[in-house]
Scaffold this motif. Structure first.
Motif, PDB file in Angstrom:
ATOM      1  N   GLU A  75       0.841  -1.203   0.000  1.00  0.00           N
ATOM      2  CA  GLU A  75       0.000   0.000   0.000  1.00  0.00           C
ATOM      3  C   GLU A  75       0.875   1.252   0.000  1.00  0.00           C
ATOM      4  N   GLN A  76       2.047   1.142   0.617  1.00  0.00           N
ATOM      5  CA  GLN A  76       2.960   2.279   0.697  1.00  0.00           C
ATOM      6  C   GLN A  76       3.905   2.338  -0.503  1.00  0.00           C
ATOM      7  N   SER A  77       4.448   1.194  -0.901  1.00  0.00           N
ATOM      8  CA  SER A  77       5.464   1.206  -1.964  1.00  0.00           C
ATOM      9  C   SER A  77       4.865   1.271  -3.364  1.00  0.00           C
ATOM     10  N   MET A  78       3.647   0.711  -3.548  1.00  0.00           N
ATOM     11  CA  MET A  78       2.994   0.744  -4.867  1.00  0.00           C
ATOM     12  C   MET A  78       1.504   1.012  -4.680  1.00  0.00           C
ATOM     13  N   PRO A  79       1.143   2.214  -4.236  1.00  0.00           N
ATOM     14  CA  PRO A  79      -0.242   2.516  -3.859  1.00  0.00           C
ATOM     15  C   PRO A  79      -1.249   2.459  -4.999  1.00  0.00           C
ATOM     16  N   LYS A  80      -0.795   2.522  -6.233  1.00  0.00           N
ATOM     17  CA  LYS A  80      -1.728   2.519  -7.366  1.00  0.00           C
ATOM     18  C   LYS A  80      -1.847   1.148  -8.030  1.00  0.00           C
ATOM     19  N   THR A  81      -1.279   0.127  -7.405  1.00  0.00           N
ATOM     20  CA  THR A  81      -1.271  -1.202  -8.003  1.00  0.00           C
ATOM     21  C   THR A  81      -2.298  -2.117  -7.350  1.00  0.00           C
ATOM     22  N   THR A  82      -2.996  -2.875  -8.178  1.00  0.00           N
ATOM     23  CA  THR A  82      -3.989  -3.842  -7.714  1.00  0.00           C
ATOM     24  C   THR A  82      -3.416  -5.251  -7.817  1.00  0.00           C
ATOM     25  N   PHE A  83      -3.582  -6.035  -6.757  1.00  0.00           N
ATOM     26  CA  PHE A  83      -3.062  -7.401  -6.715  1.00  0.00           C
ATOM     27  C   PHE A  83      -4.210  -8.396  -6.559  1.00  0.00           C
ATOM     28  N   VAL A  84      -3.991  -9.592  -7.076  1.00  0.00           N
ATOM     29  CA  VAL A  84      -4.981 -10.672  -6.977  1.00  0.00           C
ATOM     30  C   VAL A  84      -4.257 -11.938  -6.532  1.00  0.00           C
ATOM     31  N   TYR A  85      -4.780 -12.597  -5.523  1.00  0.00           N
ATOM     32  CA  TYR A  85      -4.199 -13.884  -5.146  1.00  0.00           C
ATOM     33  C   TYR A  85      -5.088 -15.017  -5.643  1.00  0.00           C
ATOM     34  N   GLY A  86      -4.478 -16.179  -5.831  1.00  0.00           N
ATOM     35  CA  GLY A  86      -5.198 -17.336  -6.346  1.00  0.00           C
ATOM     36  C   GLY A  86      -5.487 -18.359  -5.268  1.00  0.00           C
ATOM     37  N   GLU A  87      -5.393 -19.624  -5.637  1.00  0.00           N
ATOM     38  CA  GLU A  87      -5.741 -20.699  -4.706  1.00  0.00           C
ATOM     39  C   GLU A  87      -4.599 -20.978  -3.740  1.00  0.00           C
ATOM     40  N   THR A  88      -4.977 -21.444  -2.554  1.00  0.00           N
ATOM     41  CA  THR A  88      -3.974 -21.732  -1.530  1.00  0.00           C
ATOM     42  C   THR A  88      -4.138 -23.153  -0.967  1.00  0.00           C
ATOM     43  N   GLY A  89      -5.316 -23.496  -0.473  1.00  0.00           N
ATOM     44  CA  GLY A  89      -5.533 -24.822   0.080  1.00  0.00           C
ATOM     45  C   GLY A  89      -6.818 -24.878   0.889  1.00  0.00           C
ATOM     46  N   PHE A  90      -7.128 -26.089   1.350  1.00  0.00           N
ATOM     47  CA  PHE A  90      -8.308 -26.294   2.188  1.00  0.00           C
ATOM     48  C   PHE A  90      -7.973 -26.050   3.658  1.00  0.00           C
ATOM     49  N   ALA A  91      -8.995 -25.864   4.463  1.00  0.00           N
ATOM     50  CA  ALA A  91      -8.795 -25.606   5.895  1.00  0.00           C
ATOM     51  C   ALA A  91      -8.059 -26.753   6.578  1.00  0.00           C
ATOM     52  N   GLU A  92      -8.308 -27.977   6.108  1.00  0.00           N
ATOM     53  CA  GLU A  92      -7.661 -29.150   6.698  1.00  0.00           C
ATOM     54  C   GLU A  92      -6.489 -29.639   5.842  1.00  0.00           C
ATOM     55  N   GLY A  93      -6.123 -28.854   4.825  1.00  0.00           N
ATOM     56  CA  GLY A  93      -5.037 -29.268   3.949  1.00  0.00           C
ATOM     57  C   GLY A  93      -5.421 -30.455   3.094  1.00  0.00           C
ATOM     58  N   GLY A  94      -4.444 -31.250   2.734  1.00  0.00           N
ATOM     59  CA  GLY A  94      -4.700 -32.417   1.907  1.00  0.00           C
ATOM     60  C   GLY A  94      -4.792 -32.057   0.434  1.00  0.00           C
ATOM     61  N   GLN A  95      -5.072 -33.045  -0.379  1.00  0.00           N
ATOM     62  CA  GLN A  95      -5.080 -32.847  -1.830  1.00  0.00           C
ATOM     63  C   GLN A  95      -6.174 -31.887  -2.274  1.00  0.00           C
ATOM     64  N   MET A  96      -5.791 -30.994  -3.168  1.00  0.00           N
ATOM     65  CA  MET A  96      -6.733 -30.056  -3.754  1.00  0.00           C
ATOM     66  C   MET A  96      -6.478 -30.048  -5.260  1.00  0.00           C
ATOM     67  N   ARG A  97      -7.278 -30.795  -5.976  1.00  0.00           N
ATOM     68  CA  ARG A  97      -7.088 -30.893  -7.427  1.00  0.00           C
ATOM     69  C   ARG A  97      -7.361 -29.548  -8.089  1.00  0.00           C
ATOM     70  N   PRO A  98      -6.608 -29.241  -9.161  1.00  0.00           N
ATOM     71  CA  PRO A  98      -5.619 -30.065  -9.865  1.00  0.00           C
ATOM     72  C   PRO A  98      -4.188 -29.881  -9.356  1.00  0.00           C
ATOM     73  N   HIS A  99      -4.013 -29.209  -8.224  1.00  0.00           N
ATOM     74  CA  HIS A  99      -2.674 -28.913  -7.719  1.00  0.00           C
ATOM     75  C   HIS A  99      -1.972 -30.167  -7.207  1.00  0.00           C
ATOM     76  N   LYS A 100      -0.660 -30.207  -7.412  1.00  0.00           N
ATOM     77  CA  LYS A 100       0.132 -31.311  -6.877  1.00  0.00           C
ATOM     78  C   LYS A 100       0.691 -30.986  -5.498  1.00  0.00           C
ATOM     79  N   THR A 101       0.640 -29.716  -5.114  1.00  0.00           N
ATOM     80  CA  THR A 101       1.091 -29.317  -3.774  1.00  0.00           C
ATOM     81  C   THR A 101      -0.094 -28.698  -3.038  1.00  0.00           C
ATOM     82  N   HIS A 102       0.110 -27.593  -2.326  1.00  0.00           N
ATOM     83  CA  HIS A 102      -0.972 -26.894  -1.607  1.00  0.00           C
ATOM     84  C   HIS A 102      -1.606 -27.771  -0.513  1.00  0.00           C
ATOM     85  N   GLN A 103      -0.862 -28.699   0.072  1.00  0.00           N
ATOM     86  CA  GLN A 103      -1.462 -29.661   1.000  1.00  0.00           C
ATOM     87  C   GLN A 103      -1.223 -29.355   2.476  1.00  0.00           C
TER      88      GLN A 103
END
Length: 225
Positions: A75-103
């Motif tokens: 917010e301070q270093s790049m105040p005019k830039t918009t960011f978007v995050y994607g998938e991370t994982g489930f609350a209990e972890g484990g496999q989340m298709r189609p990802h091979k990690t994120h567990q």
């Protein structure tokens, strides 16, 4: 007294003020007391409201602090830039298709920040037709239609993630981004720092990481049983 009651109420609320515990590895693990990333903030938003509702944006509590702190610094270093995050994982972890990690709650996908034809920062467009952004294909110049990857913003984001991880006593074990596009990232103002301090996967992943960069964080996990 009022402050004490507030603290008690927060402690009793599920997922608030509770530290997560990870087991195993990002490729074979699980998570206890996972916490969900904020749906949006001043300068960021999740890739999909549906993905949030389906519980695909949970992380380890320490990772949540790092991600949020990095956005706050941006917010301070790049105040005019918009960011978007994607998938991370489930609350209990484990496999989340189609990802091979994120567990284990330690993996975060971050959609590339982009500039439109006028040079303004805009969110990477995500909808069902383009797999909520994951189906977008950038060319080797980092362009897609009238959009182009904002490498300076991406580099600054990774820099702030690295600094936030360090302040929270976490590490970043790996960054996955298309090797053909990485040289353009390393040519930015923060490029030398990234090249020296972060480990980028040099071989191409099983799927092309051009519309997002994948970050694996490090915190001690218990053995998986």
């Amino acid at each position: 007294m009022r402050r004490l009651l507030i603290c008690i109420a927060l402690a009793a609320s599920p997922g608030i003020g509770m530290a997560s515990t990870c087991y195993g590895t990002v490729a074979h693990g699980r998570l206890e007391e996972g916490v969900q990333l904020p749906k949006d903030g001043v300068n960021f938003a999740a890739y999909s409201s549906l993905g949030v509702q389906l519980g695909r944006t949970y992380v380890h509590s320490a990772v949540r602090e790092v991600v949020v702190d990095a956005y706050r610094a941006l917010e301070q270093s790049m105040p005019k830039t918009t960011f978007v995050y994607g998938e991370t994982g489930f609350a209990e972890g484990g496999q989340m298709r189609p990802h091979k990690t994120h567990q284990a709650g330690l993996s975060v996908d971050l959609m590339v920040p982009v500039l439109n034809a006028a040079g303004a920062s805009v969110p990477l467009p995500g909808n069902a037709a383009n797999k909520f952004g994951y189906g977008i294909e950038f060319d080797n110049a980092g362009k897609f239609k009238d959009l182009r990857i904002d490498y300076e913003a991406m580099a600054e984001h990774l820099y702030q993630l690295s600094r936030a991880a360090e302040s929270h006593k976490l590490g970043i074990t790996r960054v996955i981004f298309d090797p053909l596009l990485t040289p353009q990232l390393f040519s930015t103002n923060r490029g030398a720092y990234l090249n020296q301090h972060l480990h980028f996967m040099k071989e191409r992943s099983w799927i092309r990481h051009d519309e997002h960069y994948h970050v694996d964080f490090a915190t001690p996990c218990r053995p998986l049983r």
